[in-house]
Design a protein around this motif. Structure first.
Motif, PDB file in Angstrom:
ATOM      1  N   VAL A 546      65.067  95.455  98.732  1.00  0.00           N
ATOM      2  CA  VAL A 546      63.951  94.718  98.931  1.00  0.00           C
ATOM      3  C   VAL A 546      64.226  96.154 100.890  1.00  0.00           C
ATOM      4  O   VAL A 546      65.481  95.667 101.539  1.00  0.00           O
ATOM      5  N   VAL A 559      59.283  96.353  97.106  1.00  0.00           N
ATOM      6  CA  VAL A 559      60.187  95.286  96.256  1.00  0.00           C
ATOM      7  C   VAL A 559      60.714  96.271  95.470  1.00  0.00           C
ATOM      8  O   VAL A 559      59.436  96.532  94.667  1.00  0.00           O
ATOM      9  N   VAL A 569      61.945  86.015  94.797  1.00  0.00           N
ATOM     10  CA  VAL A 569      62.133  86.440  95.850  1.00  0.00           C
ATOM     11  C   VAL A 569      62.179  85.904  96.712  1.00  0.00           C
ATOM     12  O   VAL A 569      60.951  85.561  97.139  1.00  0.00           O
ATOM     13  N   THR A 571      61.315  85.197 100.534  1.00  0.00           N
ATOM     14  CA  THR A 571      61.142  85.868 100.975  1.00  0.00           C
ATOM     15  C   THR A 571      61.263  85.808 102.844  1.00  0.00           C
ATOM     16  O   THR A 571      61.479  86.106 103.424  1.00  0.00           O
TER      17      THR A 571
END
Length: 612
Positions: A546, A559, A569, A571
């Motif tokens: 990322v 990503v 994922v 955040t």
């Protein structure tokens, strides 16, 4: 009778010393460097004295051990655009004269804008892209004739073919065209690549004419596109016109017997290197058909400098890519580069620095602190990121991240950006005309192509696409050699059953590749964050990389899930970049992604998000 006899003597003298070549063939008034060194070539021309009209000062007349050359340096500082007359005299009698034009420069020529990180460069193998004029496929003035059935022969691609397909490139999102060299290459075989040039003031007649090259430049500029010239400073071809009659013995680097380069370019900065290893690397010939030019000879260096500047002015060129840059004498090539950027302060030059270590590549970039350790500054604005290339050629087959595998390779590459004076000026690419074809390496796995192109489009630097990648072109170099990675573009030749230049002519697979690539790079044109924005990246987890590109106005989140499993994922980890953004719009699908919750991403896929 005496008058007739005298006339015959004058004619005889004229024939004996007739000028066969004048280089540069003309020049321009108002250059930053007013000194112009003109090469005059003809039988025993050095026996003459020289004068020039219009009170133009002659600064030097240089004679060498070869009497067939005169190098005449004049001062053009106060000269206007006009026609000069050079007079060659012997025993105070006029032997012959030569007209020489000083032309008017284009307005603001010195301040021309070059290519940079806002551009996307499209590299084509000039002989293999499109045959726009079959009548020039062969030419009586050069040896090798067209033979499309020969994989290593000339196939007929030309400048006319490029011009005819500029709208295709525009649709693809290309902003800058880089054709492989177009100057004459008169080798008996394998002349199609044109890196062994035989006349550096003349476009190869099988590609077209000098005037057509100027037209290509003009047609690009009409479309708000740019032209890069592929320039070769390290060597010429064995058939170059000078090779039969060198101006000086040391015009080229010569050993007692043929000596090839070791290719061990680390000797340039290796404080432990032996002199013989250094000399063999940089003075050895690239191959037997490519004589190695001696950039330590001031006449050679000045010839190359003026030739480069002449093409910029004449064809309105926007930038250079320099072949085998790091094989040249390092001080000589630094002077060459500085002379060009003195004339054109915004002019970009990218050098082929094929190294596999960031410190060694950074040594060659302008204002490098690494180079400064050895009191060296290359003056070279841009270098090619071959370390990133190597990672891209293997990383997408590595499904699991380890300490140095998978997306960690990309992360580690950018972690060394501190070595470069200007990371944004690196040329980044997934393949070129000398490497394995990306789509061959990954067996035309479209998802892997998507990941690679998204990285190339959004990482720091100047992206470069190799012709045909955008339609899935492949080719096995290990089996078919260079010809396999330099195949003809389908539709570039009359009678091709598949015409990928047209939407209606593309196969479903070609259309899938093209539509994605065009969408990606058309978007890239509009987003300043991926041009010159800052980068923040995060250590890959579960083979998911990322990173963010951002300016004060725009933020892009990328990503890349290189795992063979779907991933979630979290955040929250990226809050320093997400900040107050709530959603991101996926550039590729148009879907909105919630940034306040964990996001799911499919295996071997990317999310390219503009944050809102």
């Amino acid at each position: 009778m005496k008058k007739i006899a005298l006339l015959l003597v004058l004619v005889s003298n004229c024939l004996l010393a007739q000028i066969q070549r004048v280089e540069p063939p003309f020049w321009y008034a108002g250059m930053h460097n007013p000194e112009l060194q003109i090469l005059f070539y003809g039988k025993n021309i050095a026996q003459n004295d020289v004068s020039v009209s219009h009170n133009i000062p002659i600064l030097e007349v240089k004679r060498t051990e070869n009497p067939n050359y005169l190098f005449v340096t004049i001062d053009t500082q106060k000269a206007t655009a006009q026609e000069l007359l050079f007079t060659f005299s012997k025993d105070k009698k006029v032997a012959f004269t030569q007209k020489y034009a000083l032309k008017q420069r284009r307005p603001n020529s010195a301040q021309r804008k070059s290519y940079d990180a806002s551009d996307m460069i499209y590299l084509i193998m000039s002989d293999r892209f499109a045959n726009g004029n079959p009548k020039n496929d062969s030419n009586p003035t050069v040896i090798e004739k067209a033979n499309r059935s020969n994989p290593g022969g000339r196939h007929g691609g030309d400048i006319a073919g490029m011009i005819q397909n500029l709208d295709y490139l525009k649709e693809l999102g290309v902003t800058t065209l880089w054709p492989t060299p177009l100057c004459e290459d008169n080798d008996k075989a394998y002349s199609y690549h044109t890196y062994g040039q035989s006349d550096v003031y003349k476009i190869d007649p099988r590609f077209g004419t000098n005037e057509e090259y100027v037209q290509l430049s003009a047609q690009l500029h009409q479309r708000d596109m740019k032209l890069i010239m592929d320039y070769v400073t390290n060597h010429w071809g064995i058939q170059h016109w000078m090779m039969n009659d060198l101006p000086t013995k040391d015009w080229i680097n010569q050993f007692e017997t043929y000596t090839g380069t070791t290719h061990k370019r680390t000797t340039v900065h290796d404080i432990n290197a032996s002199k013989i290893d250094y000399e063999t690397c940089f003075n050895g010939w690239f191959v037997p058909s490519m004589p190695d030019l001696n950039q330590t000879n001031p006449l050679v260096l000045n010839y190359l400098t003026q030739n480069a500047i002449w093409w910029i002015e004449y064809a309105n060129v926007d930038g250079f890519r320099v072949d085998t840059y790091s094989y040249c004498d390092k001080d000589g090539i630094a002077k060459w580069t500085k002379a060009i950027t003195n004339e054109y302060p915004n002019f970009n030059i990218v050098g082929e620095i094929w190294m596999q270590d960031q410190a060694q590549m950074a040594f060659w970039q302008k204002n490098s602190k690494i180079g400064a350790i050895q009191n060296f500054n290359s003056n070279l604005p841009s270098v090619m990121d071959f370390v990133l290339l190597t990672a891209l050629q293997s990383v997408f087959n590595e499904n699991e991240a380890t300490w140095d595998k998978g997306m960690m390779k990309i992360y580690d590459n950018l972690a060394n950006d501190f070595l470069y004076p200007n990371p944004n000026s690196l040329l980044i690419f997934a393949e070129n005309h000398d490497t394995d074809r990306f789509n061959e390496t990954y067996k035309n796995d479209f998802k892997k192509y998507q990941m690679a192109m998204t990285l190339v489009a959004t990482l720091r630097g100047i992206p470069q696409l190799y012709y045909g990648s955008e339609i899935g072109m492949a080719g096995n170099k290990s089996k078919g050699g260079d010809a396999a990675i330099r195949q003809d573009f389908p539709g570039g030749w009359k009678g091709d059953t598949n015409n990928a230049f047209l939407k209606s002519g593309r196969t479903p697979e070609q259309a899938q590749y093209f539509d994605f690539t065009a969408k990606l790079f058309q978007w890239r044109k509009t987003n300043e964050a991926v041009h010159f924005g800052k980068t923040t990246h995060y250590i890959p987890e579960n083979n998911v990389y990322v990173y963010f590109r951002y300016t004060a106005q725009k933020t892009v989140m990328v990503v890349v899930n290189n795992s063979d499993k779907n991933q979630t994922v979290k955040t929250k980890r990226f809050q320093e970049n997400i900040q107050n953004f709530n959603t991101g719009t996926d550039v590729l699908t148009g879907k909105s992604v919630d940034l306040k919750t964990d996001m799911n991403i499919d295996s071997k896929s990317v999310l390219l998000l503009e944050l809102n």
